[in-house]
Motif scaffolding. Structure first.
Motif, PDB file in Angstrom:
ATOM      1  N   LYS A 185     -36.628 -42.387  38.511  1.00  0.00           N
ATOM      2  CA  LYS A 185     -35.746 -41.448  37.693  1.00  0.00           C
ATOM      3  C   LYS A 185     -34.562 -42.125  38.006  1.00  0.00           C
ATOM      4  O   LYS A 185     -33.724 -41.837  36.933  1.00  0.00           O
ATOM      5  CB  LYS A 185     -35.618 -39.955  37.444  1.00  0.00           C
ATOM      6  CG  LYS A 185     -36.579 -39.554  36.769  1.00  0.00           C
ATOM      7  CD  LYS A 185     -36.405 -37.880  36.394  1.00  0.00           C
ATOM      8  CE  LYS A 185     -35.077 -37.542  36.015  1.00  0.00           C
ATOM      9  NZ  LYS A 185     -35.211 -37.072  34.359  1.00  0.00           N
ATOM     10  N   ASN A 217     -37.211 -38.724  32.249  1.00  0.00           N
ATOM     11  CA  ASN A 217     -36.285 -40.297  31.670  1.00  0.00           C
ATOM     12  C   ASN A 217     -35.729 -40.725  32.486  1.00  0.00           C
ATOM     13  O   ASN A 217     -35.016 -40.188  34.193  1.00  0.00           O
ATOM     14  CB  ASN A 217     -35.398 -39.714  30.367  1.00  0.00           C
ATOM     15  CG  ASN A 217     -34.692 -38.287  30.444  1.00  0.00           C
ATOM     16  OD1 ASN A 217     -35.192 -37.618  30.470  1.00  0.00           O
ATOM     17  ND2 ASN A 217     -33.263 -38.706  31.583  1.00  0.00           N
ATOM     18  N   SER A 273     -37.420 -34.130  32.701  1.00  0.00           N
ATOM     19  CA  SER A 273     -37.580 -34.255  32.035  1.00  0.00           C
ATOM     20  C   SER A 273     -38.102 -35.991  32.205  1.00  0.00           C
ATOM     21  O   SER A 273     -36.940 -36.379  33.200  1.00  0.00           O
ATOM     22  CB  SER A 273     -36.523 -34.589  31.211  1.00  0.00           C
ATOM     23  OG  SER A 273     -34.695 -35.151  31.388  1.00  0.00           O
ATOM     24  N   ARG A 304     -32.413 -40.034  40.012  1.00  0.00           N
ATOM     25  CA  ARG A 304     -31.667 -39.008  40.356  1.00  0.00           C
ATOM     26  C   ARG A 304     -31.201 -38.544  41.265  1.00  0.00           C
ATOM     27  O   ARG A 304     -31.891 -39.211  42.460  1.00  0.00           O
ATOM     28  CB  ARG A 304     -32.860 -37.786  39.323  1.00  0.00           C
ATOM     29  CG  ARG A 304     -32.229 -36.774  39.550  1.00  0.00           C
ATOM     30  CD  ARG A 304     -33.335 -35.216  38.629  1.00  0.00           C
ATOM     31  NE  ARG A 304     -33.007 -34.544  38.618  1.00  0.00           N
ATOM     32  CZ  ARG A 304     -33.347 -33.647  37.650  1.00  0.00           C
ATOM     33  NH1 ARG A 304     -33.382 -34.494  36.447  1.00  0.00           N
ATOM     34  NH2 ARG A 304     -33.286 -32.512  37.666  1.00  0.00           N
ATOM     35  N   SER A 343     -33.435 -36.783  26.823  1.00  0.00           N
ATOM     36  CA  SER A 343     -34.670 -36.939  27.336  1.00  0.00           C
ATOM     37  C   SER A 343     -36.429 -37.584  26.253  1.00  0.00           C
ATOM     38  O   SER A 343     -35.417 -37.373  25.485  1.00  0.00           O
ATOM     39  CB  SER A 343     -34.961 -35.011  27.108  1.00  0.00           C
ATOM     40  OG  SER A 343     -34.509 -34.747  28.632  1.00  0.00           O
TER      41      SER A 343
END
Ligand code: TXA
Ligand code: MG
Length: 365
Positions: free
Chosen positions: A71, A163, A161, A73, A169
């Motif tokens: 991700k 994405n 999520s 993230r 999302s």
């Protein structure tokens, strides 16, 4: 048969998802494939009733690290842990006595379902899952395919999520494919998700409920159980992932009250995400027909959140509409405000965040 009960499988060798012609055998195969990968410490994109999630074994820090990698993230943003059953709750979380009665009531009413609790964290949960916080986000999904997978796996799954970080999302397997293709080994497709927006996130203290993220379980519904405090996401230091710029399409987005009052910049192609659909459709056509100057056509494209002004339908369509508008190479997306009641508040919250980066650019000129 409901679409959510008939998953199919995509793997990274395919260029695009195949349409599903499905049967029970495939369902078992999908679950088996997912569980096999999860046991090996891999990540799998899975449907939930809210949005598609990217799941990994919550108790395996290396598996969880793969979620952050796929991700992109930041590690400071903690993940939600999904439980196979309620027995797992106090193995991963701690509940203080003062809030226990209210938490139990809320669980009895809303689990399995789209309600996430922030609770104390038990030591078996790896640091990477909670980003080092001493709290943990937990929920139990009601999606039949998710339930089948997590029950067969038998342990909690960390699943944000599916994405890339900061993006919209995914509410279909195709969206998850568009976001993460080539980065993850498997996506389980069970059709579009029911709610279309992410779970409500709350913390409970004494008889009060703080809402950290609005979602499908509304403030009105929660208000039946205790005093509600809406903790503004930007102000909430305890929800580090609730950044104001979340859910952003690449195209600048501006929130407006009414499409009629919007005046575009000359030569700008503008898309409208409309709430007041039925009453307006004709007006736009008339305005366009009368116009001799193409530049005065206000909107290059109009998408309707819900033809019948149904907030549930609007929530379910929201992210898909934003993705479609984002793909049209527009100069601007304008979105009409939806009513701030019930689910509308959760939709507005997403739209406000989607418009955030535009506001910054706008102010900077
Ligand atoms: O519906 C959902 O909740 C979906 C599906 C897949 O379950 N999941 C989801 O996860 O939306 P994610 O990671 O995209 O959003 C989780 C949010 C993030 O904003 C994160 O910062 C916050 O929950 N969060 C996680 N753990 C937290 C904690 N201990 N304290 C405060 N916020 C936390
Ligand atoms: Mg997310």
């Amino acid at each position: 048969m409901k679409t959510e009960t008939v998953p199919t499988i995509y793997d990274r060798r395919r260029q695009s998802p195949t349409s599903a012609t499905l049967c029970r055998g495939r369902k078992t195969l999908a679950t088996e494939s997912a569980v096999e990968l999860l046991r090996k410490g891999e990540v799998v994109a899975v449907p939930t009733e809210t949005v598609y999630g990217l799941a990994a074994d919550a108790l395996n820090p290396i598996a969880v690290a793969k979620i952050f990698e796929a991700k992109e993230r930041p590690r400071f943003d903690p993940l939600i842990v999904h439980l196979p059953n309620e027995q797992w709750l106090e193995r991963v979380a701690t509940i203080d006595n003062s809030s226990r009665p209210l938490i139990k009531k809320l669980i009895a009413r809303f689990w399995p379902g789209p309600l996430t609790f922030i609770l104390g964290r038990q030591p078996i949960v790896p640091d990477i899952v909670t980003a080092g916080l001493d709290t943990i986000a937990v929920r139990m999904s009601s999606h039949s395919v998710f339930t089948e997978i997590i029950s067969a796996f038998g342990k909690p799954l960390a699943a944000p999520s599916a994405n890339r970080f900061g993006r919209i999302s995914p509410t279909t397997a195709q969206h998850a494919f568009d976001e993460l293709s080539g980065r993850i080994p498997l996506i389980i497709d069970a059709g579009p998700t029911t709610h279309g927006i992410e779970s409500s996130i709350i913390t409970v203290h004494d008889n009060e409920i703080d809402i950290l993220r609005r979602g499908p379980i509304t403030a009105e519904q929660l208000g039946e159980f205790g005093k509600i405090n809406i903790v503004g996401a930007a102000k909430s230091l305890s929800a580090p992932g609730q950044l104001p710029s979340h859910y952003a399409p690449r195209t600048p987005l501006r929130l407006i009250d009414k499409a009629e009052s919007f005046r575009p910049v000359k030569n700008h192609r503008v898309g409208l995400l409309a709430w007041n659909a039925k009453a307006r459709k004709g007006d736009f056509q008339i305005a366009q027909r009368r116009s001799e100057d193409r530049c005065s056509l206000r909107f290059a494209v109009v998408k309707y959140l819900s033809e019948h002004q149904d907030l549930r339908e609007a929530a379910a369509n929201l992210f898909g509409c934003l993705r479609e508008l984002d793909e049209l190479d527009l100069d601007l997306i304008v979105a009409e405000r939806v009513p701030a009641r019930g689910l509308g508040a959760a939709i507005l919250d997403r739209l406000q965040r989607a418009s955030h980066s535009f506001d910054i650019r706008d102010r900077r000129g």
